[in-house]
Design a protein around this motif. Structure first.
Motif, PDB file in Angstrom:
ATOM      1  N   PRO A 344      43.293  27.805  20.307  1.00  0.00           N
ATOM      2  CA  PRO A 344      44.505  28.597  20.090  1.00  0.00           C
ATOM      3  C   PRO A 344      44.234  30.079  20.296  1.00  0.00           C
ATOM      4  O   PRO A 344      43.215  30.608  19.856  1.00  0.00           O
ATOM      5  CB  PRO A 344      44.874  28.317  18.624  1.00  0.00           C
ATOM      6  N   SER A 345      45.161  30.739  21.002  1.00  0.00           N
ATOM      7  CA  SER A 345      45.040  32.169  21.324  1.00  0.00           C
ATOM      8  C   SER A 345      43.718  32.480  22.010  1.00  0.00           C
ATOM      9  O   SER A 345      43.234  33.610  21.966  1.00  0.00           O
ATOM     10  CB  SER A 345      45.200  33.030  20.065  1.00  0.00           C
ATOM     11  N   LEU A 346      43.131  31.448  22.631  1.00  0.00           N
ATOM     12  CA  LEU A 346      41.884  31.596  23.400  1.00  0.00           C
ATOM     13  C   LEU A 346      40.757  32.175  22.547  1.00  0.00           C
ATOM     14  O   LEU A 346      39.968  33.013  23.011  1.00  0.00           O
ATOM     15  CB  LEU A 346      42.120  32.446  24.655  1.00  0.00           C
ATOM     16  N   ILE A 347      40.673  31.744  21.287  1.00  0.00           N
ATOM     17  CA  ILE A 347      39.583  32.187  20.408  1.00  0.00           C
ATOM     18  C   ILE A 347      38.251  31.760  21.016  1.00  0.00           C
ATOM     19  O   ILE A 347      38.091  30.631  21.497  1.00  0.00           O
ATOM     20  CB  ILE A 347      39.751  31.577  19.002  1.00  0.00           C
ATOM     21  N   GLY A 348      37.285  32.661  20.992  1.00  0.00           N
ATOM     22  CA  GLY A 348      35.961  32.344  21.506  1.00  0.00           C
ATOM     23  C   GLY A 348      35.132  31.581  20.495  1.00  0.00           C
ATOM     24  O   GLY A 348      34.803  30.409  20.687  1.00  0.00           O
ATOM     25  N   ASN A 349      34.817  32.220  19.378  1.00  0.00           N
ATOM     26  CA  ASN A 349      34.013  31.613  18.329  1.00  0.00           C
ATOM     27  C   ASN A 349      34.944  30.982  17.288  1.00  0.00           C
ATOM     28  O   ASN A 349      35.391  31.638  16.349  1.00  0.00           O
ATOM     29  CB  ASN A 349      33.116  32.672  17.686  1.00  0.00           C
ATOM     30  N   THR A 350      35.254  29.717  17.473  1.00  0.00           N
ATOM     31  CA  THR A 350      36.197  29.047  16.566  1.00  0.00           C
ATOM     32  C   THR A 350      35.576  28.764  15.200  1.00  0.00           C
ATOM     33  O   THR A 350      36.300  28.476  14.245  1.00  0.00           O
ATOM     34  CB  THR A 350      36.681  27.725  17.183  1.00  0.00           C
TER      35      THR A 350
END
Length: 505
Positions: A344-350
């Motif tokens: 979601p929202s292109l999160i890098g470190n989820t």
């Protein structure tokens, strides 16, 4: 044509703006003794510009096009005046021209009065910017530096110099140049989106577009096929196959599948607008025009800038369409239910639960799109019907339309920058999901890998196998990255533009 004008003055023949007053005062006869003063007076009463100053590149283009207009030999202007303008251009001397003051009817009167008043020395109040460092000096001082004296005018020369479409055309030519560049980058962004979303190249199969053969549509389809060729991220279905996509629709959503049909009219309009503005660059556009062979003078309206006005109104409209499309694609990337499983929202470190990804980037893009679609409203149809003693009772608004187009392009440049940054993050995430590396160049098509590397270079980031463009929110300042990319887009010889030089637009 100069000789024909002089002979007409000696014979006391009636010629508008030579032996008569100007505009609504064309019923006032001017004697041969007053003819020179009439021309020089133009630079006094047209000293009425307002606002800030036009960009140097727009003024230089206007100066070049004014020379080109006079070189037709139908304006009654001595070659010496053309040589003066060329001397200013070669010296990097650019008169400072106000951004407001033309209704685009009898040409760009006030802006051209500032340009030509500086070149002749008849408008001593006009300053000139000299060189790339922005040094400003009075026009009389610049003339002295160039070894020139203020110039006394012959009959008609003042009118010929200020009565024409050269300034709006200069702005329009630069705007169209920038529009083409932005459209090319928009296609590059779409190609990144396609690969991040796992879209199919089947939508661009020649069979489809042979059966609806609009030139622009076919060119967009061909360009997208080239940009996606060799990708390991998008779906290669040119053989007619339709791979199962689980819970997702078997065909791409419209913003992907109908891209060529959506952007095709933009390309066709762009080529039409280029042809119109190119004609305007290369025409004699003052009034009256003098036939040098017969000596006859012809009263007309080539100064009327309607082609420029309509082209620039349409540029802003189509720019809104282009950016709104990009905005829609970014929305797909941000939502896992539409992005084929991207974070979601292109999160890098989820794993870091406080990361919000590119949410702020998307919202900034969302804020720009309404501005552009608002600026897409026409101004050419909003002309005052009472201008200049009701003489200019229709007017083109070409100058205003071109200035608005330049403003819209600045906004669009920032949205395209946002689109490229979103595409960069998205392909990093997709490549990691499919190939186990965040260096998306390993999975991208050849055409977009060059764009990817150029973007990383502009941002000062080396491609990394271990981390995407954005890992944790606090690792970078997104507004600084937006500005870096926007500046790179504005750089005519920059890496971003060069990376897409083979795109056929």
């Amino acid at each position: 044509s100069c000789r024909a004008v002089r002979e007409a003055v000696v014979a006391d023949n009636a010629i508008y703006g030579v032996t008569t007053g100007f505009g609504g005062l064309a019923n006032v006869r001017v004697s041969r003794e007053e003819a020179r003063g009439l021309q020089e007076g133009l630079f006094k009463f047209m000293n009425a510009g307002a606002g800030g100053f036009l960009p140097r590149d727009d003024v230089r283009a206007a100066m070049l096009f004014r020379c080109n207009s006079h070189l037709h030999g139908a304006s009654g202007v001595r070659f010496e005046i053309i040589e003066r303008v060329v001397a200013f251009l070669n010296a990097g001397a650019v008169p400072r021209v106000r951004e407001f003051g033309s209704i685009g009817a009898s040409g760009d009167l006030a802006p051209l009065a500032q340009i030509m008043g500086a070149v002749t020395g008849l408008a001593p109040h006009v300053d000139v910017e000299v060189g790339d460092d922005g040094e400003v000096a009075g026009c009389l001082e610049v003339l002295k530096q160039l070894g020139l004296e203020p110039l006394a005018l012959e009959p008609k020369e003042g009118l010929a110099m200020v009565n024409g479409t050269s300034v709006m055309t200069g702005i329009a030519a630069n705007c169209l140049h920038d529009f083409r560049r932005l459209l090319r980058l928009a296609l590059g962004a779409h190609a990144l989106f396609f690969q991040a979303l796992r879209g199919t190249n089947q939508s661009f199969h020649p069979f489809i577009h042979q059966h609806k053969p609009h030139p622009g549509q076919r060119r967009v389809a061909e360009a997208m096929l080239g940009l996606l060729r060799g990708s390991h991220l998008s779906r290669d279905e040119l053989g007619g196959e339709h791979a199962d996509r689980g819970q997702q629709p078997i065909q791409d959503r419209y913003s992907l599948r109908c891209l060529a049909q959506y952007l095709g009219p933009v390309v066709d309009w762009m080529e039409s607008a280029w042809a119109q503005v190119e004609t305007e660059m290369n025409c004699a556009n003052d009034n009256p025009l003098i036939d040098p062979e017969s000596g006859q003078s012809f009263h007309g309206g080539n100064f009327f800038g309607m082609y420029v006005a309509v082209a620039m109104d349409q540029l802003r409209y189509f720019l809104g369409l282009v950016v709104k499309h990009l905005d829609v694609q970014i929305a797909l990337l941000m939502a896992p239910e539409f992005s084929n499983g991207l974070a979601p929202s292109l999160i890098g470190n989820t794993a870091r639960r406080t990361n919000m990804g590119l949410k702020g980037l998307q919202i900034t893009g969302n804020s720009l799109t309404p501005l552009l679609t608002f600026l897409g409203a026409s101004v050419a149809d909003r002309f005052p019907t009472h201008a200049e003693q009701f003489n200019q009772n229709i007017n083109s608004q070409g100058f205003n339309s071109a200035n608005l187009a330049r403003q819209a392009l600045v906004i669009a440049r920032h949205h395209v920058a946002i689109s490229l940054l979103a595409g960069l993050q998205a392909v990093d995430l997709r490549c990691h999901a499919l190939l186990g590396t965040y260096d998306a160049a390993d999975g991208l098509s050849k055409g977009t890998a060059a764009l990817y590397r150029a973007l990383k270079s502009v941002l000062g980031r080396a491609p990394s196998r271990d981390r995407p463009y954005v890992w944790d929110d606090h690792d970078q300042v997104l507004e600084e990255d937006i500005e870096r990319v926007a500046r790179a887009i504005a750089d005519d010889g920059g890496r971003l533009i060069a990376s897409l030089e083979d795109v056929g637009l």
